[in-house]
Write a protein that holds these residues in place. Structure first.
Motif, mmCIF file in Angstrom:
data_model
loop_
_atom_site.group_PDB
_atom_site.id
_atom_site.type_symbol
_atom_site.label_atom_id
_atom_site.label_comp_id
_atom_site.label_asym_id
_atom_site.label_seq_id
_atom_site.Cartn_x
_atom_site.Cartn_y
_atom_site.Cartn_z
ATOM 1 N N GLU A 1 74.547 88.868 23.658
ATOM 2 C CA GLU A 1 75.452 88.453 22.946
ATOM 3 C C GLU A 1 75.636 88.056 21.439
ATOM 4 O OE1 GLU A 1 78.603 89.795 24.095
ATOM 5 O OE2 GLU A 1 77.498 90.513 25.799
ATOM 6 N N LYS A 2 74.580 87.042 21.413
ATOM 7 C CA LYS A 2 74.539 85.988 20.170
ATOM 8 C C LYS A 2 73.506 86.339 18.936
ATOM 9 C CE LYS A 2 76.164 82.229 20.104
ATOM 10 N NZ LYS A 2 76.318 80.283 20.353
ATOM 11 N N GLY A 3 72.573 87.141 19.719
ATOM 12 C CA GLY A 3 71.511 87.487 18.733
ATOM 13 C C GLY A 3 70.361 88.410 19.283
ATOM 14 N N LYS A 4 69.425 88.083 19.081
ATOM 15 C CA LYS A 4 68.265 89.146 19.683
ATOM 16 C C LYS A 4 66.935 88.276 19.889
ATOM 17 C CE LYS A 4 65.944 93.351 18.290
ATOM 18 N NZ LYS A 4 65.838 94.714 17.747
ATOM 19 N N LEU B 1 72.296 84.883 15.848
ATOM 20 C CA LEU B 1 72.812 85.254 14.700
ATOM 21 C C LEU B 1 74.300 84.610 14.259
ATOM 22 C CD1 LEU B 1 72.394 87.405 12.378
ATOM 23 C CD2 LEU B 1 73.389 89.066 13.613
ATOM 24 N N LYS B 2 74.981 84.453 15.479
ATOM 25 C CA LYS B 2 76.353 84.304 15.310
ATOM 26 C C LYS B 2 76.163 82.592 14.545
ATOM 27 C CE LYS B 2 78.469 87.351 18.414
ATOM 28 N NZ LYS B 2 79.361 87.462 19.643
ATOM 29 N N GLU B 3 75.478 81.780 15.216
ATOM 30 C CA GLU B 3 75.400 80.351 14.881
ATOM 31 C C GLU B 3 74.444 80.106 13.742
ATOM 32 O OE1 GLU B 3 77.512 78.130 15.981
ATOM 33 O OE2 GLU B 3 78.339 79.596 17.084
ATOM 34 N N TRP C 1 67.045 79.732 18.413
ATOM 35 C CA TRP C 1 67.395 79.241 19.679
ATOM 36 C C TRP C 1 66.017 78.913 20.482
ATOM 37 C CZ3 TRP C 1 68.026 80.547 25.145
ATOM 38 C CH2 TRP C 1 68.947 79.867 25.722
ATOM 39 N N ALA C 2 64.948 79.585 20.414
ATOM 40 C CA ALA C 2 63.863 79.348 20.863
ATOM 41 C C ALA C 2 62.611 80.126 20.523
ATOM 42 C CB ALA C 2 63.941 79.881 22.447
ATOM 43 N N LEU C 3 61.400 79.436 20.449
ATOM 44 C CA LEU C 3 60.246 80.145 20.089
ATOM 45 C C LEU C 3 59.309 79.347 20.795
ATOM 46 C CD1 LEU C 3 58.359 81.861 18.709
ATOM 47 C CD2 LEU C 3 58.479 80.450 16.655
ATOM 48 N N PHE C 4 58.641 79.986 21.980
ATOM 49 C CA PHE C 4 57.802 79.242 22.694
ATOM 50 C C PHE C 4 56.399 80.099 22.916
ATOM 51 C CE2 PHE C 4 61.706 77.029 23.324
ATOM 52 C CZ PHE C 4 61.428 75.816 23.150
ATOM 53 N N ARG D 1 57.708 86.084 12.928
ATOM 54 C CA ARG D 1 57.822 86.919 11.870
ATOM 55 C C ARG D 1 58.768 88.047 12.202
ATOM 56 N NH1 ARG D 1 57.005 91.833 10.810
ATOM 57 N NH2 ARG D 1 55.608 92.242 12.597
ATOM 58 N N LEU D 2 58.617 88.560 13.358
ATOM 59 C CA LEU D 2 59.428 89.564 13.925
ATOM 60 C C LEU D 2 61.041 88.943 14.144
ATOM 61 C CD1 LEU D 2 57.507 90.978 16.892
ATOM 62 C CD2 LEU D 2 58.146 92.124 14.755
ATOM 63 N N MET D 3 61.011 87.640 14.650
ATOM 64 C CA MET D 3 62.610 87.149 14.504
ATOM 65 C C MET D 3 62.999 86.920 13.078
ATOM 66 S SD MET D 3 63.227 83.608 16.257
ATOM 67 C CE MET D 3 62.063 82.645 15.156
ATOM 68 N N ILE D 4 62.315 86.365 12.308
ATOM 69 C CA ILE D 4 63.022 86.069 10.879
ATOM 70 C C ILE D 4 63.212 87.321 10.192
ATOM 71 C CG2 ILE D 4 62.541 84.641 8.798
ATOM 72 C CD1 ILE D 4 63.444 83.239 11.321
#
Length: 133
Positions: free
Chosen positions: A30-33, A51-53, A57-60, A76-79
């Motif tokens: 709902e909020k991103g990916k 994406l909304k905020e 939210w996490a990278l572990f 890299r994929l996320m950004i």
């Protein structure tokens, strides 16, 4: 993903119940990916962006798989995905004096202050991303 989240030695959760599975699913759907890295069918790292905020939210990464480029690739994929959706800045928070703090500095993030909980606040602007791609 929850297993990896609870294996980390830095930026640990004070209470594992603070991030239930339903929250993880909500952020991804709902909020991103989100992205995962698997090795031999086992999740060893993941990242989730809101994406909304406009925040990470996490990278572990499972400590047994650190320093193999997994975190860098998940980042890299996320950004890349984030800035393909918007040119708005993105923020994140992480504990000071940690490997995560050093990692985000190396990835082009700018420390801009602190959150009330003591975490360092980082920002990345679209222009920063273009420079480090």
């Amino acid at each position: 993903m929850q297993v990896v989240r609870h294996l980390v030695k830095e930026n640990t959760l004070s209470d594992p119940n603070l991030v239930p599975d339903k929250d993880v699913a909500f952020y991804i759907s709902e909020k991103g990916k989100g992205w995962v890295c698997e090795v031999d069918g086992q999740v060893v790292g993941f990242s989730i962006i809101d994406l909304k905020e406009r925040s990470v939210w996490a990278l572990f990464v499972d400590p047994e798989f650190e320093e193999k480029g997994i975190g860098k690739e998940l980042h890299r994929l996320m950004i890349d995905w984030y800035f393909e959706q918007t040119t708005e800045k993105v923020v994140l928070g992480t504990s000071p004096n940690t490997r995560a703090e050093r990692f985000y500095n190396l990835q082009g993030w700018t420390p801009v202050g602190s959150y009330a909980n003591g975490e360092i606040k980082f920002e990345m602007h679209y222009e920063d991303w273009l420079r480090v791609r």
